[in-house]
Design a protein around this motif. Structure first.
Motif, PDB file in Angstrom:
ATOM      1  N   ARG A   1      40.966  36.100  40.108  1.00 26.91           N
ATOM      2  CA  ARG A   1      41.609  36.623  38.908  1.00 26.91           C
ATOM      3  C   ARG A   1      43.091  36.245  38.853  1.00 26.91           C
ATOM      4  O   ARG A   1      43.708  36.007  39.889  1.00 26.91           O
TER       5      ARG A   1
ATOM      6  N   SER B   1      47.159  43.199  38.799  1.00 24.58           N
ATOM      7  CA  SER B   1      46.461  44.336  38.190  1.00 24.58           C
ATOM      8  C   SER B   1      45.244  43.819  37.429  1.00 24.58           C
ATOM      9  O   SER B   1      45.193  42.655  37.027  1.00 24.58           O
ATOM     10  N   GLU B   2      44.249  44.690  37.262  1.00 26.81           N
ATOM     11  CA  GLU B   2      43.052  44.336  36.500  1.00 26.81           C
ATOM     12  C   GLU B   2      43.388  44.345  35.009  1.00 26.81           C
ATOM     13  O   GLU B   2      44.129  45.215  34.537  1.00 26.81           O
TER      14      GLU B   2
ATOM     15  N   ASP C   1      46.112  37.222  41.509  1.00 28.00           N
ATOM     16  CA  ASP C   1      45.656  37.352  42.898  1.00 28.00           C
ATOM     17  C   ASP C   1      46.462  36.399  43.794  1.00 28.00           C
ATOM     18  O   ASP C   1      47.130  35.479  43.316  1.00 28.00           O
TER      19      ASP C   1
ATOM     20  N   ALA D   1      35.821  36.167  38.098  1.00 24.05           N
ATOM     21  CA  ALA D   1      36.215  37.465  38.657  1.00 24.05           C
ATOM     22  C   ALA D   1      36.600  37.360  40.132  1.00 24.05           C
ATOM     23  O   ALA D   1      37.327  38.211  40.651  1.00 24.05           O
TER      24      ALA D   1
ATOM     25  N   SER E   1      40.152  40.117  45.824  1.00 22.49           N
ATOM     26  CA  SER E   1      38.684  40.185  45.783  1.00 22.49           C
ATOM     27  C   SER E   1      38.059  40.103  47.168  1.00 22.49           C
ATOM     28  O   SER E   1      36.901  40.490  47.356  1.00 22.49           O
TER      29      SER E   1
ATOM     30  N   THR F   1      42.690  45.410  31.483  1.00 24.85           N
ATOM     31  CA  THR F   1      41.914  46.503  30.901  1.00 24.85           C
ATOM     32  C   THR F   1      41.810  46.312  29.389  1.00 24.85           C
ATOM     33  O   THR F   1      42.833  46.149  28.713  1.00 24.85           O
TER      34      THR F   1
END
Length: 672
Positions: free
Chosen positions: A341, A361-362, A344, A338, A300, A364
């Motif tokens: 996360r 990874s984000e 991270d 956020a 981030s 989803t």
């Protein structure tokens, strides 16, 4: 005092008899990582690594639990996780380890100690993972054992992978009466990818139906691990706990000594505290972190000052420094989850690491549905509740949505069906909201005629047929483990749901693995319920997303009294459109209450009606007072009633109950 404490924590742990030595080594054994193979080979040569356990916990073990903040060398740190299917005894084993090591006193102990939410206790599942630091004495040497708990459901597989990445070893807990299940297999493969040392544990050996020899052979044949020295235990009765602790110390390798390197710490969980902001759970991989240092989150790019650091034991206990190999928590007045996360990497702002730790990874969303308050005045309360939940759950996505049938609400994205159920239940319980939930849908890729591709998660927003060229839907690979007598019904289920059969393997003489590739939209319904009912509860499943494929899909609209109800729109395969439309109209006819006027219920593709039902009007017997006389009097009364019905239908409004919005999800199998 030490003697009294020891007597409270005394847990009988007689050493169970070992299964026969020299069992055939399976072919899959060679696929395990090198360190794993070396450990298993040593076991297969007959060298018993775990020493015999004493009958009760020694006084030094119980007292050691009170000195958890004392530092130990990096070589004496052990980080491990527990891999198990739902209801195989993972939480019970964690409770017993905490109690046996003196981490939690017996008077403070309660079942499922690490499961904090009422929802977790009621359902018997772990939703939010926890961590606990234990101190254990073996051969007069103190060891620091860090248990990093994991959720067991496939919806949270990303969090599981990050938890396993923070460990060097794992306990593979298998119910000795049930055997290996699908989710156990999935997490074992994750552990092998992370090169973890796996210690097989056969739990619940005290049950009358326990078959530890059969289950040990099953693990050997399916996973390829030598189980001749598998630990046999009963977490409930406290049998075999000492062997498990000794095996963790003996078999799990210590972390690498990289305390002199630049700081790199892996975040494996985070949650929002209303007073302190986001609390981050992390494992220090390289370097060290001290209280008051300025840190940076590499994904981030946000920078903060570490106001408070400490260890989880299992309650938060402050310390001044954590070094490589240790597990702890961090508070830095972070406003949003956020910013920190899961997955991270934390590093120092001044002396940054060259590259982040791999695997980030984000999250989803895979499943979407609409959330609408029954009372329109609760819209703002629903928005506040979703924002507060999102502070704790970065995977939850939502955006405003309006519907002519239900007013204002939100379109929400979830990791899976279990995630959706949990969020819905928490909103209703913790925030006292009454909600209407629309049927869940998945994300489609729509290829437009101009060459552009758009994502569509809401059937009501699907572009017109003239504007779109094709629609792609997500596909999953699903593996179902079942006893051999239920293979036929399960293959029939896979074919019904547009599945493509891939392979079937007999993993043991009586159990088979059936693999299909099928659309995620076909799984979002009652697939799991059907799987359980067709196998009488014995089958289990695990799935993973494999990509998008083009399909012949159409939008099925539902019209009630001539008005389209957007919330009941769904995207279906053209071959199944008629059967779904017919089943849906019949179901709605049962669920919608009768009105004073006739209500037509129609399923349409575009302007074409493919299925129709009608609710007959509630009529008053206006002819009851006509006991005789001319027929024209009766005709006059009936004509007057018909005109009133016609006027009432023009201005009448049909209230659709909550059950009707879920009808598209729970279509009866017989009608299909």
């Amino acid at each position: 005092m030490a003697t009294a404490t020891a007597s409270r924590l005394a847990v009988p742990a007689p050493r169970p008899s070992q299964p026969s030595q020299g069992r055939r080594r399976p072919a899959a054994f060679s696929s395990a990582p090198s360190r794993q193979r070396a450990a298993l080979s040593a076991a297969s040569r007959g060298r018993v690594v775990c020493p015999a356990a004493p009958a009760s916990a020694p006084a030094s073990t119980a007292d050691a639990g009170q000195d958890r903040l004392q530092k130990v060398p990096i070589s004496n740190i052990r980080n491990f996780s527990i891999i198990a299917h739902i209801d195989h005894g993972k939480s019970t084993l964690a409770d017993k380890l905490l109690e046996f090591t003196g981490t939690v006193q017996k008077r403070e102990m309660k079942e499922q100690f690490l499961d904090n939410m009422d929802l977790e206790r009621e359902r018997g599942i772990t939703i939010k993972l926890q961590a606990a630091r234990m101190r254990y004495i073996m051969n007069n040497e103190p060891y620091c054992l860090n248990l990093i708990d994991t959720p067991g459901h496939v919806d949270f597989s990303y969090e599981v992978s990050r938890s396993l990445a923070a460990c060097e070893g794992a306990l593979l807990v298998v119910d000795a009466s049930q055997g290996v299940e699908a989710q156990t297999l999935a997490n074992v493969y994750l552990a092998l990818e992370n090169d973890l040392e796996i210690i097989p544990v056969l739990n619940k050996i005290d049950l009358p139906g326990a078959e530890p020899d059969r289950v040990a052979q099953e693990i050997e044949e399916i996973i390829g691990m030598d189980c001749s020295n598998a630990i046999r235990c009963s977490a409930k009765e406290g049998i075999g706990i000492t062997e498990i602790l000794d095996a963790i110390v003996t078999k799990v390798p210590p972390p690498q000594d990289t305390a002199k390197s630049p700081l790199r710490a892996l975040i494996f969980d985070s949650y929002y505290d209303p007073y302190r902001g986001v609390i981050v759970y992390f494992r220090v991989v390289d370097g060290s972190i001290k209280k008051g240092e300025k840190i940076c989150f590499m994904a981030s790019g946000k920078e903060y000052v570490a106001d408070e650091i400490g260890v989880l034991s299992p309650n938060q206990m402050q310390v001044n420094e954590l070094y490589a190999g240790e597990v702890g928590y961090l508070s830095a007045s972070i406003r949003s989850v956020a910013d920190a996360r899961v997955g991270d990497t934390i590093t120092h702002s001044s002396k940054r690491a060259e590259r982040a730790l791999p695997g980030y990874s984000e999250a989803t969303p895979m499943v979407f549905c609409g959330l609408f308050p029954i009372d329109a005045d609760q819209f703002e309360e629903l928005r506040d509740a979703l924002e507060k939940l999102q502070l704790n759950d970065a995977a939850l996505k939502f955006e405003p949505e309006s519907s002519s049938a239900m007013g204002f609400g939100f379109r929400c994205g979830f990791l899976g069906l279990l995630h959706m159920e949990i969020v819905q239940e928490r909103l209703e319980r913790e925030y006292n909201l009454n909600l209407i939930i629309t049927a869940p849908s998945v994300v489609y890729h729509v290829n437009l005629a101009d060459g552009e591709t758009v994502e569509c998660s809401n059937p009501s927003l699907l572009p017109e047929p003239g504007k779109r060229r094709s629609i792609e839907e997500p596909y999953v690979k699903i593996e179902m483990l079942t006893p051999k007598e239920y293979i036929g019904p399960i293959m029939e289920l896979g074919q019904e749901r547009r599945g493509e059969f891939k392979e079937m393997n007999f993993i043991t003489e009586n159990r088979a693995s059936v693999v299909y590739e099928l659309p995620l939209a076909e799984m979002v319904g009652d697939f799991f319920d059907q799987l359980k009912s067709r196998s009488k509860g014995y089958a289990s499943m695990e799935y993973s997303l494999i990509g998008y494929r083009e399909s012949n899909l159409v939008k099925l609209d539902i019209q009630i009294n001539g008005d389209p109800v957007e919330a009941l729109s769904t995207i279906v395969h053209r071959d199944k459109a008629y059967s779904v439309g017919r089943a849906l109209t019949q179901k709605l006819k049962e669920l919608i209450p009768r009105q004073m006027f006739r209500v037509p219920i129609q399923a349409c593709i575009g302007a074409k009606v493919i299925a129709s039902e009608a609710l007959s009007a509630i009529r008053k017997d206006v002819l009851s007072k006509c006991y005789g006389g001319d027929i024209s009097r009766k005709k006059k009364l009936l004509k007057k009633q018909a005109e009133g019905k016609k006027r009432m239908k023009a201005i009448g409004r049909v209230d659709v109950p909550q059950e009707a919005f879920m009808a598209v999800l729970k279509l009866e199998k017989e009608v299909l």
